[in-house]
Design an enzyme around this catalytic site. Structure first.
Site, PDB file in Angstrom:
ATOM      1  N   ASN A  90       0.938  -0.957   0.173  1.00 23.88           N
ATOM      2  CA  ASN A  90       0.392  -0.217  -0.120  1.00 23.88           C
ATOM      3  C   ASN A  90       0.762   1.300   0.008  1.00 23.88           C
ATOM      4  OD1 ASN A  90      -3.029   1.604   1.154  1.00 23.88           O
ATOM      5  ND2 ASN A  90      -1.236   1.938   2.108  1.00 23.88           N
ATOM      6  N   TYR A 156       3.954   9.297 -10.752  1.00 24.73           N
ATOM      7  CA  TYR A 156       3.045   8.753 -10.027  1.00 24.73           C
ATOM      8  C   TYR A 156       1.917   7.514 -10.788  1.00 24.73           C
ATOM      9  CZ  TYR A 156      -1.033   7.499  -6.617  1.00 24.73           C
ATOM     10  OH  TYR A 156      -1.549   7.510  -5.995  1.00 24.73           O
ATOM     11  N   ALA A 157       1.405   8.627 -12.727  1.00 28.09           N
ATOM     12  CA  ALA A 157       0.472   7.548 -12.857  1.00 28.09           C
ATOM     13  C   ALA A 157       1.405   6.103 -13.871  1.00 28.09           C
ATOM     14  CB  ALA A 157      -0.602   8.321 -13.890  1.00 28.09           C
TER      15      ALA A 157
HETATM   16  N1  LIG Z   1      -6.346   8.683  -1.223  1.00 33.44           N
HETATM   17  C1  LIG Z   1      -6.617   8.609  -2.876  1.00 33.44           C
HETATM   18  O1  LIG Z   1      -7.378   8.762  -2.935  1.00 33.44           O
HETATM   19  C2  LIG Z   1      -5.806   7.338  -3.143  1.00 33.44           C
HETATM   20  C3  LIG Z   1      -6.119   6.802  -4.838  1.00 33.44           C
HETATM   21  C4  LIG Z   1      -5.564   6.266  -5.491  1.00 33.44           C
HETATM   22  C5  LIG Z   1      -5.045   5.331  -4.958  1.00 33.44           C
HETATM   23  N2  LIG Z   1      -4.363   5.289  -3.831  1.00 33.44           N
HETATM   24  C6  LIG Z   1      -2.599   4.476  -2.941  1.00 33.44           C
HETATM   25  O2  LIG Z   1      -3.290   4.399  -2.246  1.00 33.44           O
HETATM   26  C7  LIG Z   1      -2.155   4.152  -1.895  1.00 33.44           C
HETATM   27  C8  LIG Z   1      -2.144   4.657   0.013  1.00 33.44           C
HETATM   28  O3  LIG Z   1      -2.423   6.358  -0.116  1.00 33.44           O
HETATM   29  P1  LIG Z   1      -3.242   7.438   1.356  1.00 33.44           P
HETATM   30  O4  LIG Z   1      -4.393   7.679   0.656  1.00 33.44           O
HETATM   31  O5  LIG Z   1      -3.879   6.111   2.326  1.00 33.44           O
HETATM   32  O6  LIG Z   1      -1.403   8.171   1.255  1.00 33.44           O
HETATM   33  P2  LIG Z   1      -1.476   8.763   3.001  1.00 33.44           P
HETATM   34  O7  LIG Z   1       0.083   9.315   1.419  1.00 33.44           O
HETATM   35  O8  LIG Z   1      -2.314   8.927   3.690  1.00 33.44           O
HETATM   36  O9  LIG Z   1      -0.319   7.226   3.379  1.00 33.44           O
HETATM   37  C9  LIG Z   1       0.470   6.995   2.485  1.00 33.44           C
HETATM   38  C10 LIG Z   1       1.279   5.786   4.055  1.00 33.44           C
HETATM   39  O10 LIG Z   1       2.570   5.593   3.259  1.00 33.44           O
HETATM   40  C11 LIG Z   1       3.907   5.903   3.669  1.00 33.44           C
HETATM   41  N3  LIG Z   1       4.978   5.894   2.917  1.00 33.44           N
HETATM   42  C12 LIG Z   1       5.841   6.597   2.428  1.00 33.44           C
HETATM   43  N4  LIG Z   1       6.499   6.009   1.722  1.00 33.44           N
HETATM   44  C13 LIG Z   1       7.048   5.213   2.365  1.00 33.44           C
HETATM   45  C14 LIG Z   1       8.163   3.799   1.843  1.00 33.44           C
HETATM   46  N5  LIG Z   1       9.127   3.750   1.632  1.00 33.44           N
HETATM   47  N6  LIG Z   1       7.507   2.873   2.410  1.00 33.44           N
HETATM   48  C15 LIG Z   1       7.033   2.397   3.442  1.00 33.44           C
HETATM   49  N7  LIG Z   1       6.544   3.834   3.917  1.00 33.44           N
HETATM   50  C16 LIG Z   1       6.225   4.596   3.201  1.00 33.44           C
HETATM   51  C17 LIG Z   1       3.843   6.639   3.984  1.00 33.44           C
HETATM   52  O11 LIG Z   1       4.861   7.187   5.549  1.00 33.44           O
HETATM   53  C18 LIG Z   1       2.104   6.896   4.834  1.00 33.44           C
HETATM   54  O12 LIG Z   1       2.134   6.065   6.119  1.00 33.44           O
HETATM   55  C19 LIG Z   1      -1.073   4.939  -2.178  1.00 33.44           C
HETATM   56  O13 LIG Z   1      -0.498   3.656  -2.787  1.00 33.44           O
HETATM   57  C20 LIG Z   1      -1.520   5.787  -2.985  1.00 33.44           C
HETATM   58  O14 LIG Z   1      -0.992   5.406  -3.843  1.00 33.44           O
HETATM   59  C21 LIG Z   1      -4.255   6.502  -2.934  1.00 33.44           C
END
Ligand SMILES: NC(=O)c1ccc[n+]([C@@H]2O[C@H](COP(=O)([O-])OP(=O)(O)OC[C@H]3O[C@@H](n4cnc5c(N)ncnc54)[C@H](O)[C@@H]3O)[C@@H](O)[C@H]2O)c1
Length: 249
Positions: A90, A156-157
């Site tokens: 994730n 990102y994409a």
């Molecule tokens: N929020 C959205 O609308 C959305 C939409 C599509 C996809 N996503 C994907 O869902 C996932 C979670 O997103 P979110 O919105 O909860 O983001 P967020 O930024 O709230 O949480 C991401 C977490 O990943 C951790 N992280 C970052 N780099 C890291 C690393 N190198 N090693 C370990 N941990 C690391 C961060 O510290 C954070 O706790 C991501 O992969 C994101 O791309 C989110």
């Protein structure tokens, strides 16, 4: 309780979607390893908050983009639990901008965490899961991987599109060992990542979603739990949309 006693590793589990996924497994009495790169104490606090359930909740700080740290984390999981049933990749980062403003460094950072991080965790976990002859891997992708994106800096994409391709590749390569590899592709989920949107953008996004609302992290978690369950035993190589109907592919 289908996940009682199962061992699940969730990366990026300190907050947002990862925290919701970790919480959902914990409520099912699974043993949950919460990984993140945040401050160790913050991760410990998150894990402790979930420790009211029957399974163990353990904090393991590691940067998923660093293969040595990931290998060490999987070694520690094997030593402590003897197995790993579920891996949820994730952890992810986003950078805003366009092709004109993005730097090479930003490109490298996003690819390193999102794509290489997913690869690192899959590789280290697969080594253990192949020996077990079982496992479930779920990669958190994004709608951006399917549609491209105008708000995030290029990186990102494409990282998410490559995760979808990695998911399908590993689904084919690991099927013979009883390992299912799937993905979820969320869109517009209420987390710190989406909190960066302006009020105007937020309204426009809600307007464009048939269900007329943002998604909740717990709704992504439910999709992940389904793919990690035996109910999804005949599903592999699938990227499940969690997007309120925005994209129907
Ligand atoms: N929020 C959205 O609308 C959305 C939409 C599509 C996809 N996503 C994907 O869902 C996932 C979670 O997103 P979110 O919105 O909860 O983001 P967020 O930024 O709230 O949480 C991401 C977490 O990943 C951790 N992280 C970052 N780099 C890291 C690393 N190198 N090693 C370990 N941990 C690391 C961060 O510290 C954070 O706790 C991501 O992969 C994101 O791309 C989110």
């Amino acid at each position: 309780m289908p996940f009682k006693g199962k061992v699940a590793l969730v990366t990026g589990a300190h907050r947002g979607i990862g925290k919701a996924i970790a919480g959902a497994f914990a409520r099912e009495d699974a043993h949950v390893i919460l990984n993140d790169v945040c401050e160790q104490q913050d991760l410990l606090n998150t894990a402790e908050g979930l420790s009211i359930h029957k399974g163990q909740c353990v904090a393991m700080r590691a940067d998923v983009s660093r293969s040595e740290q990931v290998k060490d984390m999987i070694r520690r999981i094997e030593k402590r639990f003897g197995r790993l049933d579920i891996l949820v990749n994730n952890a992810g980062i986003i950078r805003r901008g366009s092709i004109e403003t993005v730097s090479e460094e930003e490109w490298d950072q996003v690819i390193a965490v999102n794509l290489k991080g997913t690869f690192n965790c899959c590789k280290a976990a697969a080594d253990l899961m192949i020996r077990q002859r079982s496992g479930k891997i779920i990669n958190v992708s994004s709608i951006a991987g399917k549609t491209g994106d105008i708000t995030s800096a290029p990186g990102y994409a494409p990282s998410k599109a490559a995760i979808d391709s990695l998911t399908k590749t590993l689904a084919r390569q690991l099927a013979a060992y009883g390992i299912n590899v799937n993905g979820v592709a969320p869109h517009a989920i209420e987390t710190d990542m989406s909190a960066e949107w302006s009020e105007e953008r937020r309204r426009a996004i809600i307007e464009s979603i048939p269900l007329r609302r943002l998604g909740q992290p717990e709704e992504v978690a439910e999709a992940v739990l389904f793919l990690a369950s035996d109910k999804a035993g005949f599903i592999t190589g699938e990227i499940l949309d969690v997007n309120g109907g925005f994209l129907m592919d």
